[in-house]
Motif scaffolding. Structure first.
Motif, short mmCIF file in Angstrom:
data_model
loop_
_atom_site.label_atom_id
_atom_site.label_comp_id
_atom_site.label_asym_id
_atom_site.label_seq_id
_atom_site.Cartn_x
_atom_site.Cartn_y
_atom_site.Cartn_z
N PHE A 300 20.02 -41.62 -3.57
CA PHE A 300 21.15 -41.23 -2.73
C PHE A 300 21.22 -42.07 -1.45
O PHE A 300 22.25 -42.10 -0.78
CB PHE A 300 21.06 -39.75 -2.37
CG PHE A 300 21.27 -38.84 -3.55
CD1 PHE A 300 22.55 -38.58 -4.02
CD2 PHE A 300 20.19 -38.27 -4.21
CE1 PHE A 300 22.77 -37.76 -5.12
CE2 PHE A 300 20.39 -37.44 -5.30
CZ PHE A 300 21.67 -37.20 -5.79
N THR A 301 20.12 -42.78 -1.15
CA THR A 301 20.12 -43.71 -0.03
C THR A 301 20.30 -45.14 -0.51
O THR A 301 21.11 -45.90 0.03
CB THR A 301 18.80 -43.60 0.76
OG1 THR A 301 18.67 -42.27 1.27
CG2 THR A 301 18.77 -44.60 1.92
N LEU A 302 19.54 -45.50 -1.57
CA LEU A 302 19.51 -46.88 -2.02
C LEU A 302 20.81 -47.33 -2.70
O LEU A 302 21.28 -48.45 -2.48
CB LEU A 302 18.34 -47.09 -2.99
CG LEU A 302 16.95 -46.91 -2.36
CD1 LEU A 302 15.86 -47.01 -3.44
CD2 LEU A 302 16.70 -47.97 -1.29
N VAL A 303 21.40 -46.48 -3.55
CA VAL A 303 22.62 -46.88 -4.26
C VAL A 303 23.79 -47.09 -3.31
O VAL A 303 24.47 -48.13 -3.37
CB VAL A 303 22.98 -45.87 -5.38
CG1 VAL A 303 24.31 -46.23 -6.02
CG2 VAL A 303 21.88 -45.85 -6.44
N PRO A 304 24.07 -46.16 -2.37
CA PRO A 304 25.13 -46.42 -1.41
C PRO A 304 24.87 -47.65 -0.56
O PRO A 304 25.81 -48.38 -0.20
CB PRO A 304 25.16 -45.16 -0.54
CG PRO A 304 24.63 -44.08 -1.45
CD PRO A 304 23.56 -44.77 -2.26
N GLU A 305 23.60 -47.92 -0.27
CA GLU A 305 23.26 -49.10 0.51
C GLU A 305 23.59 -50.37 -0.28
O GLU A 305 24.14 -51.34 0.27
CB GLU A 305 21.79 -49.09 0.89
CG GLU A 305 21.37 -50.21 1.81
CD GLU A 305 19.94 -50.14 2.26
OE1 GLU A 305 19.40 -51.15 2.77
OE2 GLU A 305 19.31 -49.06 2.08
N MET A 306 23.28 -50.36 -1.58
CA MET A 306 23.62 -51.49 -2.45
C MET A 306 25.14 -51.69 -2.48
O MET A 306 25.64 -52.80 -2.36
CB MET A 306 23.10 -51.28 -3.87
CG MET A 306 21.61 -51.36 -4.03
SD MET A 306 21.08 -50.96 -5.72
CE MET A 306 21.90 -52.26 -6.65
N THR A 307 25.85 -50.57 -2.62
CA THR A 307 27.32 -50.64 -2.69
C THR A 307 27.91 -51.22 -1.42
O THR A 307 28.84 -52.05 -1.47
CB THR A 307 27.89 -49.23 -2.93
OG1 THR A 307 27.30 -48.67 -4.12
CG2 THR A 307 29.40 -49.28 -3.10
N SER A 308 27.36 -50.83 -0.27
CA SER A 308 27.90 -51.28 1.01
C SER A 308 27.70 -52.76 1.24
O SER A 308 28.43 -53.40 2.01
CB SER A 308 27.26 -50.50 2.16
OG SER A 308 25.88 -50.82 2.28
#
Length: 310
Positions: A300-308
């Motif tokens: 929930f932290t890493l995936v949105p960070e990748m997307t951003s």
């Protein structure tokens, strides 16, 4: 040797898995013919005629074959097999429903999900959820074979100039009817043909999490969305999103697995991907054993960070 390929199609175009089946059929040797069974399927027949390696297309255009009911299509194939030494089909849901009936009527053993053609009688197929490859030899006069679309190169969709011949079968057997279909419509690529797949597991916890965490990353990458069996069973995603031995077998250029532990049945469906990226907070998760790149942490932290960062 003459080989009949049972095509998977939508009446207008061929499925990618059918192109792989044409390649496999060509490795058996001899002429390769393609059967298009459907209603209003001239478009699919025209497409099949252009496929490299195909010498003839058989078009069975009848309302009885519109929805590929096995009770109607199996007798059609059985009748045509008098002129063929083997029938090959992609290991899709449609063929898995129809070809075993053909094999039973012909009184032969089906060779399922072949991943290699050694010769006209010898085949390689996965066993133990893909952890071993068995070499099997068939002495049956007629061969009934399904092949994994990810194991064979796709035949070229141009360069062929096959003739199209209309054929007929026994029509409607009258023992089953098509009641309806609930289809998932999406602008994203279809799972089995996608070059990039972003999959989520049970760790996402809800269907909303797929929409807010997985789908934005997939959209940025132009990827298809997949799910583990556990996520599908929990109702987070529809059945046709399932990747695994009991779902869809995929081999994209890039496979991102978020919150997927890596059960054997899931690995069997995606471990042939060219590059595998695993995101899981459990550093002992089996998925890391097949991953090329691993991120240990909260999805929930890493995936949105990748997307951003895309």
């Amino acid at each position: 040797m003459s080989v009949l390929v049972f095509a998977d199609h939508d009446n207008a175009s061929l499925g990618d898995a059918t192109l792989a089946a044409v390649t496999a059929a060509g490795q058996l040797g001899g002429d390769v013919h393609v059967l298009i069974a459907g209603k209003g399927a001239q478009g699919a027949a025209d497409a099949a005629a252009k496929v490299a390696g195909v010498s003839k297309v058989l078009l069975a255009d009848d309302v009885a074959y519109e929805h590929a009911l096995a009770e109607n299509v199996a007798p059609l194939i059985e009748g045509l097999m008098a002129n063929y030494d083997a029938v090959v089909a992609p290991a899709t849901s449609r063929a898995k429903n129809i070809l075993p009936r053909v094999a039973a009527k012909l009184d032969v053993a089906q060779i399922s999900e072949a991943v290699g053609i050694v010769d006209a009688s010898t085949f390689e197929r996965p066993i133990y959820a893909g952890n071993a490859i068995a070499t099997v030899k068939s002495s049956d006069a007629k061969k009934v074979i399904t092949v994994r679309g990810t194991a064979f190169a796709k035949a070229a969709t141009s360069g062929g100039s096959a003739s199209i011949e209309n054929v007929s079968g026994t029509g409607d057997a009258g023992v089953s009817t098509f009641a309806g279909a609930e289809l998932t419509k999406s602008e994203r690529p279809e799972l089995t043909s996608a070059k990039i797949i972003v999959s989520g597991g049970r760790a996402l916890g809800s269907a909303d999490a797929f929409k807010t965490v997985i789908e934005p990353l997939a959209d940025k990458l132009g990827a298809a969305v997949g799910a583990s069996r556990a996520a599908v069973d929990a109702g987070y995603m529809p059945n046709d999103y399932q990747v695994g031995q009991t779902g869809k077998i995929v081999a994209p250029q890039l496979y991102i697995a978020a919150g997927i532990s890596g059960a054997i049945q899931h690995l069997a469906g995606m471990k042939d991907s060219k590059v595998i990226v695993a995101i899981n907070k459990d550093e002992e998760a089996p998925i890391f054993q097949v991953a090329d790149y691993g991120l240990v942490g909260d999805l929930f932290t890493l995936v949105p960070e990748m997307t951003s960062k895309l």
